[in-house]
Design an enzyme around this catalytic site. Structure first.
Site, PDB file in Angstrom:
ATOM      1  CD  GLU A   2      -1.540  -2.564   1.616  1.00  0.00           C
ATOM      2  OE1 GLU A   2       0.108  -2.342   2.550  1.00  0.00           O
ATOM      3  OE2 GLU A   2      -1.761  -3.949   1.660  1.00  0.00           O
ATOM      4  CE1 TYR A  11      13.169 -13.555  10.795  1.00  0.00           C
ATOM      5  CE2 TYR A  11      12.968 -12.427   8.915  1.00  0.00           C
ATOM      6  CZ  TYR A  11      13.252 -13.404   9.538  1.00  0.00           C
ATOM      7  OH  TYR A  11      14.101 -14.356   8.990  1.00  0.00           O
ATOM      8  CG  ASN A  22      -1.044  -7.249  -3.781  1.00  0.00           C
ATOM      9  OD1 ASN A  22      -0.389  -7.949  -4.307  1.00  0.00           O
ATOM     10  ND2 ASN A  22      -0.404  -6.032  -3.266  1.00  0.00           N
ATOM     11  NE  ARG A  75      -4.540 -11.663 -19.685  1.00  0.00           N
ATOM     12  CZ  ARG A  75      -5.586 -12.521 -19.051  1.00  0.00           C
ATOM     13  NH1 ARG A  75      -5.513 -13.459 -18.097  1.00  0.00           N
ATOM     14  NH2 ARG A  75      -6.643 -12.317 -18.860  1.00  0.00           N
ATOM     15  CB  ALA A  80       5.482 -11.273 -19.222  1.00  0.00           C
ATOM     16  N   GLY A  97       7.290  -5.852  -6.832  1.00  0.00           N
ATOM     17  CA  GLY A  97       6.547  -4.333  -7.442  1.00  0.00           C
ATOM     18  C   GLY A  97       6.784  -4.180  -7.973  1.00  0.00           C
ATOM     19  N   GLY A 144       3.510  -5.380  -9.653  1.00  0.00           N
ATOM     20  CA  GLY A 144       2.521  -5.588  -9.027  1.00  0.00           C
ATOM     21  C   GLY A 144       1.589  -4.474  -9.066  1.00  0.00           C
ATOM     22  CG  ASP A 145       2.317  -3.624  -4.230  1.00  0.00           C
ATOM     23  OD1 ASP A 145       1.634  -4.310  -4.618  1.00  0.00           O
ATOM     24  OD2 ASP A 145       3.793  -2.924  -4.142  1.00  0.00           O
ATOM     25  CG  ASP A 165       8.894  -2.916  -3.076  1.00  0.00           C
ATOM     26  OD1 ASP A 165       9.638  -4.047  -3.054  1.00  0.00           O
ATOM     27  OD2 ASP A 165       8.057  -3.495  -2.437  1.00  0.00           O
TER      28      ASP A 165
END
Ligand code: KDG
Length: 313
Positions: A34, A103, A164, A224, A226, A252, A254-255, A291
């Site tokens: 986010e 973590y 996600n 999708r 590539a 990163g 996708g974000d 990212d």
């Protein structure tokens, strides 16, 4: 009033060049889906607010400093003295694959509550962006996401949800149980093609998209990698190819894609234009380490669309 509010967990990342067990050089930065979206939107000139909980520790300082340096509003961030900022270690597994170690159990964000995020939601926004990561962090964040979704919807804001799925945090069944009840309040649903079955039943993408539209989602965006992306609403379905770039770091992407889509939406672009901006940003993220570090400013956006390999003079 922000253009977009995002709520989630932001962490410090330590990225190792090779396998972690061998030690060696590493790079410290920040991550969090986010927060990545908020930074991407801010770079493109939109007003983005990030809300979440951080520890009162050096990693928390780094996250805040990074968000502020990127122009993201941090006026509703909660700091805790009794829980740390989450940590994400990244290294390369045998065979060269990127690998993630979390973590974040009992981190400051793992108890983020609706009461804590409510002031940020009530501050007002055109859109609220959430991911399926936050509800996986614990019962309080799950409730916070559900309440924020309902409240934003009630106030007339659009809501986007990026599925996600993070299999290190919860099972596909638990994710499905948590995310499906949100669908009536979701305007834009973004998912990888292999995540669609978490949020909708049916045989294949066509059926699942139809089920999502039936559940009240207005726009379904399918990533999708590539192979490009698709857009579906009640009237149309559109495909767009991905840009070909050297793959440096896929985490990163996708974000970045999601932020590109939302940016295009805020700018009033048509569906193809939104997918184009989404794939441009996704490619920019893939081509750089980190990212969000390689994401463009608004002024740099046109140069991204130039043919690959062209020198900028
Ligand atoms: O999408 C990139 C994220 O995976 C990364 O920034 C860390 O938020 C993160 C997560 O939960 O994996």
């Amino acid at each position: 009033r922000a253009d977009v509010l995002t709520i989630g967990e932001a962490m410090v990342t330590v990225r190792c060049a090779g396998p972690l067990r061998l030690g060696g050089d590493s790079r410290v930065s920040t991550a969090g889906a986010e927060a990545n979206v908020a930074i991407a939107l801010s770079r493109l000139g939109h007003t983005a607010r990030w809300a979440g909980a951080l520890g009162s520790d050096e990693p928390g300082e780094l996250v805040l400093r990074t968000l502020r340096a990127e122009g993201v509003l941090t006026d509703h961030v909660v700091r805790r003295t009794d829980a740390p900022t989450g940590l994400l270690l990244r290294d390369t597994a045998a065979g060269g694959r990127a690998r993630v170690h979390y973590y974040r159990r009992d981190s400051a964000a793992s108890t983020l509550s609706w009461e804590e995020v409510r002031p940020a939601v009530e501050a007002g926004q055109a859109g609220l962006h959430l991911t399926g990561i936050t509800p996986a962090l614990g019962p309080a964040p799950l409730e916070a996401v559900a309440a924020a979704t309902r409240q934003a919807h009630r106030s007339g804001a659009w809501v986007s949800l990026d599925v996600n799925h993070r299999s290190l945090l919860w099972s596909r069944e638990a994710a499905a149980r948590a995310l499906r009840p949100l669908l009536p309040y979701v305007t834009v649903l973004i998912a990888s093609d292999d995540e669609l079955d978490l949020v909708a039943d049916g045989d294949g993408e066509r059926d699942r998209v139809a089920a999502l539209l039936d559940a009240g989602v207005e726009e379904v965006v399918v990533k999708r990698g590539a192979a490009g992306a698709s857009y579906h609403d009640a009237r149309t379905s559109i495909d767009a190819p991905a840009r070909t770039v050297p793959v440096v770091d896929v985490v990163g992407a996708g974000d970045a894609f999601t932020a590109g889509y939302l940016s295009g939406r805020l700018d009033g672009l048509d569906a193809y234009g939104r997918l184009e901006r989404a794939t441009l940003l996704g490619a920019a993220s893939v081509a750089c380490a980190g990212d969000w570090e390689g994401l463009p400013t608004r002024a740099e956006l046109p140069a991204l669309a130039l043919p690959e390999g062209e020198t900028l003079r």
